[in-house]
Design a protein around this motif. Structure first.
Motif, PDB file in Angstrom:
ATOM      1  N   THR A 206      -4.935  -4.451  -9.143  1.00 49.21           N
ATOM      2  CA  THR A 206      -4.542  -4.789  -7.583  1.00 49.21           C
ATOM      3  C   THR A 206      -3.502  -3.442  -7.300  1.00 49.21           C
ATOM      4  O   THR A 206      -3.621  -3.038  -6.092  1.00 49.21           O
ATOM      5  CB  THR A 206      -3.507  -5.913  -7.518  1.00 49.21           C
ATOM      6  N   ALA A 207      -2.916  -2.984  -8.175  1.00 49.66           N
ATOM      7  CA  ALA A 207      -2.368  -1.676  -7.587  1.00 49.66           C
ATOM      8  C   ALA A 207      -3.174  -0.627  -7.316  1.00 49.66           C
ATOM      9  O   ALA A 207      -2.932   0.214  -6.564  1.00 49.66           O
ATOM     10  CB  ALA A 207      -1.401  -1.130  -9.254  1.00 49.66           C
ATOM     11  N   LYS A 208      -4.518  -0.332  -8.264  1.00 54.13           N
ATOM     12  CA  LYS A 208      -5.273   0.624  -7.702  1.00 54.13           C
ATOM     13  C   LYS A 208      -5.867   0.263  -6.342  1.00 54.13           C
ATOM     14  O   LYS A 208      -5.909   1.244  -5.428  1.00 54.13           O
ATOM     15  CB  LYS A 208      -6.469   0.650  -8.739  1.00 54.13           C
ATOM     16  N   ALA A 209      -6.190  -0.892  -6.048  1.00 55.65           N
ATOM     17  CA  ALA A 209      -6.688  -1.451  -4.611  1.00 55.65           C
ATOM     18  C   ALA A 209      -5.681  -1.203  -3.722  1.00 55.65           C
ATOM     19  O   ALA A 209      -6.111  -0.630  -2.569  1.00 55.65           O
ATOM     20  CB  ALA A 209      -6.968  -2.865  -4.782  1.00 55.65           C
TER      21      ALA A 209
ATOM     22  N   GLN B 192       0.962  -1.264  -0.188  1.00 57.38           N
ATOM     23  CA  GLN B 192      -0.114   0.116   0.166  1.00 57.38           C
ATOM     24  C   GLN B 192       0.891   1.121  -0.063  1.00 57.38           C
ATOM     25  O   GLN B 192       0.690   2.302  -0.751  1.00 57.38           O
ATOM     26  CB  GLN B 192      -0.975  -0.008   1.156  1.00 57.38           C
ATOM     27  N   ARG B 193       1.903   1.254   0.740  1.00 54.94           N
ATOM     28  CA  ARG B 193       2.840   2.461   0.869  1.00 54.94           C
ATOM     29  C   ARG B 193       3.481   2.624  -0.357  1.00 54.94           C
ATOM     30  O   ARG B 193       3.717   3.790  -0.870  1.00 54.94           O
ATOM     31  CB  ARG B 193       3.834   2.122   1.827  1.00 54.94           C
ATOM     32  N   MET B 194       3.943   1.497  -1.119  1.00 58.90           N
ATOM     33  CA  MET B 194       4.611   1.707  -2.545  1.00 58.90           C
ATOM     34  C   MET B 194       3.607   2.265  -3.441  1.00 58.90           C
ATOM     35  O   MET B 194       4.025   3.046  -4.071  1.00 58.90           O
ATOM     36  CB  MET B 194       4.916   0.202  -2.975  1.00 58.90           C
ATOM     37  N   ALA B 195       2.428   1.827  -3.490  1.00 57.20           N
ATOM     38  CA  ALA B 195       1.476   2.343  -4.642  1.00 57.20           C
ATOM     39  C   ALA B 195       1.205   3.741  -4.208  1.00 57.20           C
ATOM     40  O   ALA B 195       0.981   4.654  -5.234  1.00 57.20           O
ATOM     41  CB  ALA B 195       0.026   1.317  -4.482  1.00 57.20           C
ATOM     42  N   LEU B 196       0.901   3.931  -3.061  1.00 54.69           N
ATOM     43  CA  LEU B 196       0.425   5.482  -2.654  1.00 54.69           C
ATOM     44  C   LEU B 196       2.000   6.340  -2.858  1.00 54.69           C
ATOM     45  O   LEU B 196       1.549   7.517  -3.481  1.00 54.69           O
ATOM     46  CB  LEU B 196       0.433   5.463  -1.108  1.00 54.69           C
TER      47      LEU B 196
ATOM     48  N   TYR C 114     -20.425  -0.185  -6.583  1.00 63.37           N
ATOM     49  CA  TYR C 114     -19.041   0.587  -6.132  1.00 63.37           C
ATOM     50  C   TYR C 114     -19.543   0.914  -4.750  1.00 63.37           C
ATOM     51  O   TYR C 114     -20.585   1.596  -4.592  1.00 63.37           O
ATOM     52  CB  TYR C 114     -18.887   1.765  -6.905  1.00 63.37           C
ATOM     53  N   CYS C 115     -18.819   0.713  -3.818  1.00 64.23           N
ATOM     54  CA  CYS C 115     -18.969   1.622  -2.613  1.00 64.23           C
ATOM     55  C   CYS C 115     -18.923   3.067  -2.854  1.00 64.23           C
ATOM     56  O   CYS C 115     -17.942   3.396  -3.604  1.00 64.23           O
ATOM     57  CB  CYS C 115     -18.330   1.245  -1.266  1.00 64.23           C
ATOM     58  N   ASP C 116     -19.565   3.810  -2.114  1.00 66.50           N
ATOM     59  CA  ASP C 116     -19.222   5.348  -2.505  1.00 66.50           C
ATOM     60  C   ASP C 116     -17.877   5.788  -2.603  1.00 66.50           C
ATOM     61  O   ASP C 116     -17.449   6.767  -3.490  1.00 66.50           O
ATOM     62  CB  ASP C 116     -20.417   6.250  -1.664  1.00 66.50           C
ATOM     63  N   GLU C 117     -17.246   5.472  -1.431  1.00 69.74           N
ATOM     64  CA  GLU C 117     -15.642   6.073  -1.533  1.00 69.74           C
ATOM     65  C   GLU C 117     -14.966   5.581  -2.440  1.00 69.74           C
ATOM     66  O   GLU C 117     -14.198   6.402  -3.047  1.00 69.74           O
ATOM     67  CB  GLU C 117     -15.203   5.510  -0.048  1.00 69.74           C
ATOM     68  N   GLU C 118     -15.077   4.246  -2.787  1.00 67.35           N
ATOM     69  CA  GLU C 118     -14.324   3.638  -4.121  1.00 67.35           C
ATOM     70  C   GLU C 118     -14.698   4.582  -5.307  1.00 67.35           C
ATOM     71  O   GLU C 118     -13.752   4.814  -6.178  1.00 67.35           O
ATOM     72  CB  GLU C 118     -14.690   2.421  -4.245  1.00 67.35           C
TER      73      GLU C 118
ATOM     74  N   GLU D 154       5.213  10.551  -6.892  1.00 75.42           N
ATOM     75  CA  GLU D 154       5.781  10.251  -7.985  1.00 75.42           C
ATOM     76  C   GLU D 154       5.240  10.564  -9.346  1.00 75.42           C
ATOM     77  O   GLU D 154       5.538  10.752 -10.449  1.00 75.42           O
ATOM     78  CB  GLU D 154       6.743   9.011  -8.129  1.00 75.42           C
ATOM     79  N   ASP D 155       3.678  10.852  -8.932  1.00 75.89           N
ATOM     80  CA  ASP D 155       2.815  11.217 -10.101  1.00 75.89           C
ATOM     81  C   ASP D 155       2.578  10.195 -11.156  1.00 75.89           C
ATOM     82  O   ASP D 155       2.461  10.498 -12.359  1.00 75.89           O
ATOM     83  CB  ASP D 155       3.158  12.469 -10.769  1.00 75.89           C
ATOM     84  N   MET D 156       2.830   8.635 -10.861  1.00 78.27           N
ATOM     85  CA  MET D 156       2.684   7.706 -12.025  1.00 78.27           C
ATOM     86  C   MET D 156       1.554   7.353 -12.173  1.00 78.27           C
ATOM     87  O   MET D 156       0.608   7.532 -11.376  1.00 78.27           O
ATOM     88  CB  MET D 156       3.748   6.528 -11.456  1.00 78.27           C
ATOM     89  N   SER D 157       1.124   6.738 -13.140  1.00 80.06           N
ATOM     90  CA  SER D 157      -0.285   6.129 -13.542  1.00 80.06           C
ATOM     91  C   SER D 157      -0.196   4.863 -12.960  1.00 80.06           C
ATOM     92  O   SER D 157       0.776   4.558 -12.574  1.00 80.06           O
ATOM     93  CB  SER D 157      -0.215   6.123 -15.147  1.00 80.06           C
ATOM     94  N   PHE D 158      -1.494   4.432 -12.947  1.00 76.94           N
ATOM     95  CA  PHE D 158      -1.720   3.057 -12.194  1.00 76.94           C
ATOM     96  C   PHE D 158      -1.140   2.016 -13.136  1.00 76.94           C
ATOM     97  O   PHE D 158      -0.552   0.937 -12.528  1.00 76.94           O
ATOM     98  CB  PHE D 158      -3.145   2.674 -11.946  1.00 76.94           C
TER      99      PHE D 158
END
Lengths: 208, 108
Positions: A163-166, A136-140, B13-17, A146-150
């Protein structure tokens, strides 16, 4: 100017000078990324050095599906993670030593700008970012700092796009909760909201 | 603020998502327009989006990584890397490929 892919091709043909050019192009960005994870310049430089050496030795594995920069970031993140492990198992976790997390209040002075967040608030949020699970920390970090796309984040983390987005979503939602807890009551959390909106001057609404 | 769900293209979708995707520009453009209209008429949704945006803004503003500006730092780092590279060879054995692909994979 030659592209990264062209330089990689020359390196594969035995031209070390082309690798020198790749180092010049990417060492600064890689150092910045490493500093996010280690906080110490000497360790960060070690990560950068190790990452470039690994990249050189394994350059034939670069397939060009992702950018060279993304591939390099992937190597650096793995190197940083392995060094973190050594640190954790070797000498204990020192990351929070400089911050007394119970003695910091969240608040922004009237008129303060986003770029001038109070040092204690900044530290407190950093502690919370550091506490996130690694993925989560890496994705965030890759998304927000770093303004990277997903798509790029997925390539670097070696996982599917969703998964990256999640990972990013879970990380940010956790931080939101913690920030609101730090702010005190929910009503209190809104007091400085207008300030942030004004200072960032961002219109989130899509043009209809 | 109570939570609710949106049915979007057959997916709930949940609203926050949904609002997080909206904030990140990850929604289908037509859906983003619908969500914008919803924003104008729903203070609860507006607050929910504002809270997400505030968290993101604070995290971004908390950054304090100080990257060295002195060019000599990079010259020195570059030279250290290249002198190490001079002593290395490109590894092209297939066995190593398998090993490396494992070490390069995030496994947690």
């Amino acid at each position: 100017m030659k592209s990264d892919v062209e330089l990689v091709s020359e390196v594969r043909s035995g031209n070390r000078k082309s690798f020198s050019e790749l180092v010049n192009r990417h060492q600064r960005a890689l150092l910045r990324l490493s500093l996010r994870f280690t906080k110490e310049q000497a360790s960060a430089e070690d990560i950068v050095q190790d990452s470039f050496i690994k990249a050189y030795q394994k350059i034939h594995l670069f397939e060009g599906r992702a950018s060279f920069k993304s591939w390099l970031y992937q190597i650096a993140l793995n190197t940083a993670r392995n060094k973190y492990r050594e640190k954790l198992f070797g000498g204990g976790d020192k990351r929070y030593d400089s911050v007394n997390v119970d003695d910091v209040s969240l608040g922004v002075d009237p008129g303060a700008e986003v770029g001038m967040l109070k040092a204690d608030v900044r530290k407190r949020i950093h502690v919370e970012v550091d506490r996130l699970p690694d993925r989560q920390r890496m994705a965030l970090t890759l998304r927000i700092f770093e303004d990277m796309s997903f798509k790029e984040i997925a390539q670097i983390m070696g996982c599917p796009y969703d998964t990256a987005k999640a990972n990013y979503r879970h990380g940010l939602l956790k931080l939101k909760e913690r920030i609101e807890e730090m702010s005190g009551t929910e009503a209190g959390a809104y007091e400085d909201l207008a300030l942030f909106e004004a200072s960032t001057n961002t219109n989130l609404e899509v043009e209809v | 603020v109570s939570h609710k769900n949106y049915l979007v293209h057959g997916r709930t979708y949940c609203d926050e998502e949904a609002w997080l995707d909206y904030m990140e520009g990850e929604l289908d453009p037509n859906l983003a327009i619908d969500m914008s209209l919803l924003l104008k008429n729903s203070p609860g949704d507006r607050k929910r989006l504002d809270r997400l945006w505030r968290a993101r803004t604070l995290v971004k503003a908390s950054e304090y990584v100080l990257v060295p500006e002195d060019a000599r730092v990079y010259e020195c780092l570059h030279d250290k890397i290249m002198s190490a590279v001079e002593e290395k060879e490109i590894d092209s054995t297939p066995e190593t490929n398998v090993k490396v692909s494992r070490t390069l994979t995030f496994d947690f």
